[in-house]
Structure formats: structure tokens, C-alpha cells
Scaffold this motif. Structure first.
Motif, short mmCIF file in Angstrom:
data_model
loop_
_atom_site.label_atom_id
_atom_site.label_comp_id
_atom_site.label_asym_id
_atom_site.label_seq_id
_atom_site.Cartn_x
_atom_site.Cartn_y
_atom_site.Cartn_z
N VAL A 33 0.82 -1.21 0.00
CA VAL A 33 0.00 0.00 0.00
C VAL A 33 0.85 1.26 0.00
CG1 VAL A 33 -2.00 -1.11 1.06
CG2 VAL A 33 -0.24 -0.10 2.51
N ASP A 34 2.05 1.19 0.58
CA ASP A 34 2.92 2.38 0.60
C ASP A 34 3.37 2.74 -0.81
OD1 ASP A 34 2.77 2.73 3.36
OD2 ASP A 34 4.36 1.27 3.70
N ARG A 35 3.73 1.75 -1.60
CA ARG A 35 4.15 2.02 -2.97
C ARG A 35 2.96 2.45 -3.83
NH1 ARG A 35 7.78 -2.89 -5.01
NH2 ARG A 35 7.88 -1.52 -6.86
N LEU A 36 1.80 1.88 -3.53
CA LEU A 36 0.60 2.33 -4.23
C LEU A 36 0.29 3.79 -3.90
CD1 LEU A 36 -1.77 -0.75 -3.83
CD2 LEU A 36 -0.62 -0.01 -5.91
N ASP A 37 0.50 4.14 -2.64
CA ASP A 37 0.27 5.51 -2.21
C ASP A 37 1.20 6.47 -2.94
OD1 ASP A 37 -0.71 7.67 -0.57
OD2 ASP A 37 1.19 7.54 0.50
N ALA A 38 2.42 6.03 -3.16
CA ALA A 38 3.37 6.87 -3.89
C ALA A 38 2.89 7.10 -5.33
CB ALA A 38 4.75 6.21 -3.90
N SER A 39 2.29 6.08 -5.93
CA SER A 39 1.77 6.23 -7.30
C SER A 39 0.62 7.21 -7.32
CB SER A 39 1.29 4.87 -7.83
OG SER A 39 2.36 3.95 -7.90
N VAL A 40 -0.22 7.11 -6.29
CA VAL A 40 -1.35 8.03 -6.22
C VAL A 40 -0.86 9.45 -5.99
CG1 VAL A 40 -3.41 8.65 -4.92
CG2 VAL A 40 -2.90 6.25 -5.38
N SER A 41 0.12 9.62 -5.13
CA SER A 41 0.66 10.95 -4.81
C SER A 41 1.26 11.58 -6.05
CB SER A 41 1.71 10.85 -3.72
OG SER A 41 1.14 10.32 -2.54
N GLY A 42 1.98 10.77 -6.84
CA GLY A 42 2.58 11.29 -8.07
C GLY A 42 1.54 11.76 -9.06
#
Length: 858
Positions: A838-847
Motif C-alpha cells: 500500500v505504501d508504494r501504491l500511495d506513492a503512485s497516487v501521490s505522483g
């Protein structure tokens, strides 16, 4: 109300006779009892999901399904009944139309006129006339008697023996004074029979058009109706067909016990307001049909009646027709809004939506229970599983009933195609029977024989006048041709074809006709282009004109059938129609020869001479009878009915000529869909073994909230999930991202949450699921959503079972913690589960959305 289910009042008296519907109702009742129990347990546990809304939705859906099934079952039975009753009365009307032409032509016969012109008839003259009548009936076998009456009412000659020597019935006076073209009468006639009879009468006139007497043709009504009913009603068919006057008097019935001639039926039963008729202490499903006009003729005004006992009306089912209707066809046909009503098409979507809501509710309940140490947590999870299981059982029954509902509609269309094909070929056989009769009878005209034996210009003109008179009465011919023993044209009926006179006919049927040695034999050309018909394809019927007393052909008569409009009219009338009488969308009909080539078509895509779009084996049809299939053509599925020619009376049954035509009726159902189609399966619980799987105490483990995207099984740790929500209300992103990872924003608990297109991030083909969901995930203080196709189970996974991603793939860009090779309770492989980070997914969303989210929050 029927056994607790709201039902259309019009169905209330019928549904108890529908056993299949009652079977479904009982299954739904048992499921409803389960829902009641589960709802109560959920309320007592306090930790399970709220069930009352879902229970109520399923209750409404099942009631709707039962009502729809009952309505479609009734409509299918009524459609079948209507088709049979309509075909029966329409076939009769077409037959009787020919009789109206017969009486006018025969009343103008030279021999008949000359007999009445004599003050008294000798015994020899009466015997000769009786022989002529017998010769006529040998060809037109639809008559039982012919009676010739003079102006004083004395019977001069007749075919059948009868005690009456005079005729004083009003039908005689009407024929003498009428200004019409014929007199049609049904009832008791003293000089015909003590029973009701159908007769056609017209006056015989001298050269100055003064009436000399009346000719009466007695139609074999009972015999004709028996033949019509025999073709329409297969063995073991419970249907009873009848022909009824507007006053309710039965003229003829297919069953002398249930619907005998002379029976009186209440005229109100013929209005169609009530589909149930009580007759002789028995209840029948009833359908009354007004006749269709044929060339302006409506028949004697009778009504076609169809009956089937209520206890048998809904027992036939779809049988062999339903067996050939697969899932892909149903999916395609159901999308055809012209065949399925909007209400009917939404039933399946309603069931899927309810199940999807239930899946999400159960899934969210399981999420709330994840990691709980409360005493009733285990009970709540078991209860959730039972709720999900009940949902799957309910949807399975709903899917089965919806499938039956759709099959009923499609099977009804297939049966309609089969019946319409049978109607078309029967009408063609009857039509061509008349053509074979006409040419043989006209060839017996004494004037033709005398002129051909001693040719003269005046004689040729006389023959042309006779042919023109005949053609004016019998408009189904484009031309009538008289030719001599050398094949030379002597006279024609149409002035526009006068250029043929003097020409020698070269067609092969000319010599074949001249070899005929009996007035009972006839010839017919192949269906092929002819210069006598503007180079279009047609049939030409012929008969030899025998020399007086010589037994040798002195020439012949050829009648050119106007096949193009005649066959087109038959096919148009045979098109499958809806209740309003309009042809079903895209419906078409064909006549096809044994070689598979089209003889006539209602659809310009299949011109005369082209190959039929359907491969038909006439031998199989001749052996097995009329059929209905599902066939594909032009990228569409279609219901197709086919019927092979069976002949009519002696025509093509005992006259030496063989049947060679097949009638086809087709209705497109829907586009052929690529790949296989199956009904969506319930997915909230996945496999029960994974959902209920527990890791032994003392083993480090975590629960995974799983879901499916494009056939892939994915998941995130349950502790990171807030809940799943419906995709409805998703607002698209204001900024178009180049890679399209951001789907938009979903308002959740008053806050806009960015939603990620996980399928595109992982390189999975775009999701096609109708019931997509959004899984709301939280990492730290941030929330974001993931669009998924469907929700999966929430199994407990031992930490040691998680394999690092690098052990199974070299794709480091995949945002995953690892994979789990799951197994079910029996130890068999349970699928490969990818645990997302979920942390890496969150990074994708943030980008994708960091700045836009701030602007949206403002």
C-alpha cells in the motif's frame, strides 16, 4: 396475491396451473426462510452486517421473477395458440377465395348453358352433364356435389344422388338477382343436406346475359377442416382448434367431443377479454382470431378459435427447442431490445446488483472483524460466511430462473418460426394445387378442341376471348396460352402478349404436354427463367387438349403463373409477427428448392437464384417433419424454422409429381459474441475453504482483503482497508494524466479520495465488470481508492507463506510485498495471491494527484 407473492390479476387464475413456476416459488420460499433466520442472528450478534435491506431487496426480486416467469409462460402458450388458430382460419379463407372464382367460371361453361337453353333435358343429356360434373370434381376434389337448377327451380342435373327434384331455397333467388360475382351461403339447404352446408352459387346466363338458371357448388367443409387441423396439430397435442360464427356457433372443430359442430359458445368468449373459457365443465385457455384479408376477401365472416385445457396449457415447456439455447445466445438475445422488454432485460442486472451489494456488505463486515479478539468475533465471521453462502444460493436460483425466463422467450420465437414456415409451405402447396387443377379443367373446353382440330381466324379470336375471360377471373396468372400440336401459339389471354401468336414454343415442356393421354394428367416446368415471363423465374402449368373422340392431343394449354408477386405475398403473410400483427424486427422468409437455391424471398439480401443462407437437408425434413433451430448468419444468431412441402390432397401426393420446396422463416436474435459467455459468479466469499481457513494458534499471521482484476487475484493486508464502496459517484479527474492511472475522485465520509486505476498500473487489460467496486485503503494519514472488478475472500495467511516478489518475477516495478501460493482445506492448490504494497501504491497516487487533491480539498 398468490401464495404471498403480488401477481397481476390477469395471471391469478392461471399461475396455479404452472407447475414449473410453483417449483421456483417453493425454492424461493425456502431461501427466504433462510434469510429471515440469518437476519435475526445478525441482529442478535451485533457484529455482523446489517441484513434487512438485502433481505428485502431479494424478496422483491424473487417476487418480480416469479411474476415475469408466469407472464412469459402465459404469453408463450397464448402465442402458440394464436399462431395455430390464426393459421387455421387464414388457410381456410385462402381456400374459399379460390371457390369464389370457380363458381363464376363454371357457371359460364358452354355445355352447362346449352343444357339450360333446352326446354327439357333428355336422360342422355343429364347423364352427359353428370359425367362432366364428375370430371370436374376429379380435378377439384374440394367439392362433394354440383347442382344445376333452371329458372323454375327444377333440378336439371347433379353429381351426388339426392331425393330432391326441385330447389326452392332463398339461395337460388339470391343467385338469380344478385349484382355481385357469387353467392356464398352456410346453413341448412333442403336440396343439399339436412346438415349445415357451405355452398357457392351463381346464375347461368345466355348470350344476351339473361338468366337461365343457377349453378351450385357444395364445398366439402368438414373434410377440408379435418385436413387443416391434421397438419396444424401434431400427435399428442392437447390443442383443440375450431371455426366459429360471430354468434358463437361452432362450424367445425378438431375434436368432435370437446368442440363438436353445432355447439353454441357465448359470443363474449370470442372478444378476447378473458383468456379462460369454461366449456362442458372444463376450463380452457382460449384464443379467438379474426381472419386476415386475402385479396380483399374475408371469408364467410367466421372466427378461428384455439383452445387448450388449462391443466395441460403450460406443461409442454421448451423441450428440444430450449435444449439448443446456450448461454452465449441468451446473453446476445437478451441485449436485443426489440425482442426483450426493458423491464425484462433489467431483471438480470437487478439480481447482479443486489448480489454485488451483498458481497460488499459481507466483505466489509469481514474487514471489521479482521484481527478482532472479541468473544463473538468467530461467530460473526461464521455468520458472515453463511450470509454470503445464502446469497450465492439465492443468486444461483435467480440466475437459473432468469435463464428459464429468457429461454422461454427465445423458444417461443423458435416455435413461431417453425409454425410460420409450415404455414407458408402449406399455402404454397394449396395454391399450386389450384394451378394444376385449372390447366386440366380449362383444357377440357370443347371450343378449344374444335378450333385446334379445324383452325380459323375467327376460332382463334373466340379462343382468345375465352382465355381473357378466364384470366379476368383468375388473376394469379400473367398469361394463358393455347398452342397447337406443333407447339405454335394459337391464342393468348393478354392483348399485350399478342405478338406470341404464330410463334412456335421451344420449351421442353411443350412436347411433354403433347404426350399426355389423360385429362387427369398435367405438366409443369422447372422453376426457371422464361421469356414468357419477362425472363424472370416462374412455373408454367400445362395440360393437353384432347381431340373430340380421338384420344389424341391436338394441342395444349399453358398457364403462366405470376410467381413473383404470388410467392412474395405468401412469404409476407408468413412472417413471424408480434401481438400487434407487425413483423418481428429483421424477420424474413424464403422458399428454397432442393438444390438450395432461393425461389422467392421477402429479403432483398437473398435474391431469386442465390444460395440459401441456411443449409437444409430436404430428405431429413421429409422424414422428421418441420423443425426449428438456432443458426448463425451475417454475424447474428437467428431462430430458424423450416418445413418441407407435403402436398395437398392428391397434388404431389398421388399425382406422380414430387415435392421439392422448403419454406424457411427466420428471426435474428442478437449478434454473435466473441469468446465464451458465462453468468457472473458470486465472488465475495470466493471459495469457502479459503474464507474460513485459520492459521494454528501461535503462528505469526495476518488477514488479507482480496479482490480480482482482469482474472488476477490480488490483495492488501486487511488492517490497511477501511471498506469497499460502490463505484457510483466517481468524479473523473480534471487533469488528464498521460498514463491514465488516476481514475478520479470518490467522496468518502465527506472527503475526496483519489482513486487509482490498478489495472493500468499493473498492465492488466481494462476491467469489463459491470459490478466494479472501489476498495478504500489507508496508509498513515492518507486514504486512496483502488478500482477492482470484484471482491474476493479474506483468508488468514501465515507470515512464513509470503514469498518475496523477487523469487517469482524479475519485474521490480510491481508494487507488491510478495506472493502467496495458497491451498484449500484438502491441500489442493488454491491459487496464486499477489499481496500489494500500500505504501508504494500511495506513492503512485501521490505522483498522479498530489497537487490536484489539494486543489479539490480547497
Amino acid at each position: 396475491m398468490h401464495k404471498g407473492i403480488e401477481i397481476d390479476p390477469a395471471l391469478a387464475g392461471l399461475i396455479r396451473h404452472m407447475r414449473a413456476i410453483d417449483d421456483y416459488r417453493q425454492v424461493f420460499d425456502r431461501l427466504q426462510a433462510s434469510w429471515d433466520t440469518l437476519t435475526l442472528l445478525g441482529q442478535l450478534s451485533g457484529g455482523a452486517t446489517e441484513m434487512s435491506g438485502t433481505r428485502s431487496a431479494f424478496e422483491k426480486l424473487t417476487a418480480s421473477l416469479v411474476a415475469h416467469l408466469a407472464a412469459e409462460t402465459r404469453d408463450k402458450a397464448m402465442t402458440d395458440l394464436r399462431t395455430k388458430a390464426q393459421n387455421a382460419i387464414d388457410v381456410l379463407v385462402r381456400n374459399l377465395f379460390e371457390r369464389t372464382a370457380d363458381i363464376g367460371f363454371l357457371a359460364a361453361d358452354t355445355d352447362i348453358r346449352e343444357l339450360l337453353e333446352q326446354a327439357e333435358s333428355s336422360e342422355e343429356a343429364r347423364v352427359a352433364m353428370q359425367a362432366r360434373f364428375r370430371d370436374y370434381v376429379a380435378k377439384y376434389s374440394v367439392y362433394s356435389d354440383i347442382i344445376l337448377i333452371d329458372r323454375q327451380g327444377d333440378i336439371r342435373a347433379r353429381l351426388a344422388p339426392h331425393a330432391a327434384t326441385t330447389a326452392r331455397h332463398a339461395v337460388v333467388d339470391e343467385a338469380l338477382g344478385s349484382t355481385g360475382a357469387y353467392v356464398e351461403h352456410y346453413g341448412k339447404i333442403d336440396f343439399v343436406s339436412e346438415q349445415d352446408a357451405l355452398v357457392y352459387a351463381w346464375r347461368v346466363e345466355d348470350a344476351a346475359r339473361r338468366p337461365l338458371g343457377v349453378l351450385v357448388l357444395v364445398f366439402r367443409l368438414a373434410d377440408e377442416m379435418e385436413g387443416i387441423y391434421r397438419k396444424l396439430l401434431p400427435e399428442n397435442d392437447w390443442t383443440v382448434l375450431g371455426c366459429v360464427t360471430p354468434e358463437g356457433h361452432v362450424v367445425a372443430g378438431s375434436c368432435p367431443i370437446q368442440l363438436p359442430a353445432g355447439l353454441k359458445i357465448a359470443p363474449s368468449a370470442l372478444t378476447g377479454r378473458n383468456p379462460v373459457l369454461r366449456l362442458g365443465g372444463r376450463q380452457y385457455l382460449a384464443m379467438a382470431c379474426q381472419p386476415s384479408s386475402y385479396q380483399g376477401y374475408m371469408g364467410p365472416g367466421w372466427i378461428g378459435l384455439g383452445l387448450v385445457p388449462l391443466e395441460a396449457a403450460f406443461e409442454q415447456g421448451d423441450g428440444e427447442l430450449g435444449a439448443g439455447i446456450g448461454e452465449e445466445l441468451l446473453a446476445s438475445a437478451t441485449n436485443n431490445s426489440r425482442l426483450f422488454s426493458a423491464e425484462l432485460r433489467t431483471v438480470s442486472r437487478q439480481a447482479a446488483t443486489i448480489q454485488s451489494d451483498l458481497n460488499r456488505s459481507v466483505w466489509n463486515g469481514s474487514i471489521r472483524q479482521a484481527g478482532s479478539t472479541e468473544a463473538n468475533a468467530a461467530f460473526s465471521k461464521i455468520l458472515l460466511w453463511e450470509i454470503s453462502n445464502a446469497g450465492r444460493k439465492t443468486q444461483a436460483v435467480c440466475d437459473a430462473s432468469i435463464g428459464d425466463l429468457q429461454r422461454t422467450v427465445v423458444a417461443a420465437i423458435m416455435e413461431k418460426c417453425r409454425s410460420c414456415a409450415a404455414f407458408a409451405i402449406d399455402v404454397m402447396d394449396r395454391n399450386l394445387y389450384e394451378r394444376a387443377n385449372d390447366c386440366r379443367w380449362w383444357a377440357l373446353n370443347a371450343t378449344f378442341a374444335r378450333v385446334l382440330a379445324a383452325p380459323s381466324a375467327e376460332g382463334a379470336r373466340t379462343c382468345a376471348d375465352i382465355l381473357a375471360t378466364i384470366n379476368a377471373l383468375y388473376t394469379v396468372y400473367s398469361n394463358l396460352i393455347l398452342f397447337d400440336a406443333n407447339g405454335r401459339v394459337v391464342a393468348v389471354s393478354q392483348p399485350s402478349e399478342a405478338h406470341l401468336v404464330g410463334q412456335v414454343l421451344e420449351a421442353e415442356w411443350v412436347q411433354r404436354t403433347l404426350t399426355l393421354r389423360s385429362g387427369q394428367h398435367y405438366g409443369v416446368s422447372s422453376f426457371e427463367p422464361s421469356d414468357l415471363y419477362g425472363d424472370a423465374s416462374t412455373l408454367i402449368y400445362t395440360a393437353a387438349v384432347q381431340g373430340e373422340g380421338s384420344g389424341r392431343a391436338v394441342g395444349g394449354i399453358a398457364i403462366v403463373f405470376d410467381s413473383t408477386p404470388q410467392f412474395a405475398a405468401i412469404l409476407k403473410d408468413a412472417l413471424p409477427t408480434d401481438e400487434a400483427g407487425q413483423a418481428l424486427p429483421g424477420a424474413f422468409a424464403l422458399f428454397v428448392g432442393k438444390d438450395g437455391r432461393v425461389l422467392s424471398s421477402s429479403d432483398e439480401r437473398f435474391p431469386v437464384g442465390s444460395q440459401s443462407p441456411f443449409a437444409i437437408n430436404p430428405e431429413l425434413l421429409q422424414r422428421d417433419g418441420d423443425v426449428a433451430w438456432i443458426r448463425s448468419f451475417d454475424g447474428k444468431h437467428g431462430a430458424v424454422g423450416a418445413a418441407f412441402s407435403k402436398g395437398y390432397r392428391e397434388y404431389k401426393t398421388s399425382d406422380g409429381h414430387e415435392s421439392d420446396v422448403t419454406a424457411i422463416c427466420a428471426v435474428p436474435l442478437g449478434n454473435v459474441m466473441e469468446g465464451t459467455v458465462s453468468r457472473p459468479a458470486a465472488s465475495a466469499g470466493g471459495t469457502g475453504t479459503l474464507s474460513s481457513r485459520r492459521v494454528p494458534d501461535g503462528v505469526s499471521a495476518f488477514e488479507v482483503a482480496t479482490f480480482h482484476i482482469g482474472g488476477h487475484w490480488l490483495g492488501v493486508k486487511a488492517r490497511d482497508v477501511i471498506e469497499a464502496v460502490d463505484v457510483e459517484g466517481l468524479k473523473p479527474s480534471a487533469r488528464k494524466a498521460s498514463d491514465g492511472l488516476l481514475a478520479g475522485y470518490k467522496l468518502h465520509q465527506g472527503q475526496p479520495v483519489p482513486v487509482l486505476r490498478l489495472d493500468r498500473l499493473l498492465g492488466v487489460p481494462d476491467a469489463q465488470a459491470e459490478q466494479a467496486q472501489i476498495v478504500i485503503v489507508q496508509t498513515g494519514a492518507r486514504q486512496f481508492g483502488l478500482i477492482v472488478d470484484s471482491l474476493g475472500p479474506i483468508p488468514e495467511i501465515a507470515a512464513a507463506e509470503l514469498q518475496p516478489l523477487r523469487d517469482v518475477t524479475h519485474k521490480a516495478e510491481v508494487p507488491a510485498l510478495g506472493v502467496v501460493a495458497t491451498r484449500d482445506a484438502s491441500g489442493a492448490p488454491g491459487g496464486m495471491l499477489v499481496l500489494l504494497d500500500v505504501d508504494r501504491l500511495d506513492a503512485s497516487v501521490s505522483g498522479e494527484s498530489g497537487h490536484e487533491l489539494v486543489r479539490a480539498a480547497e
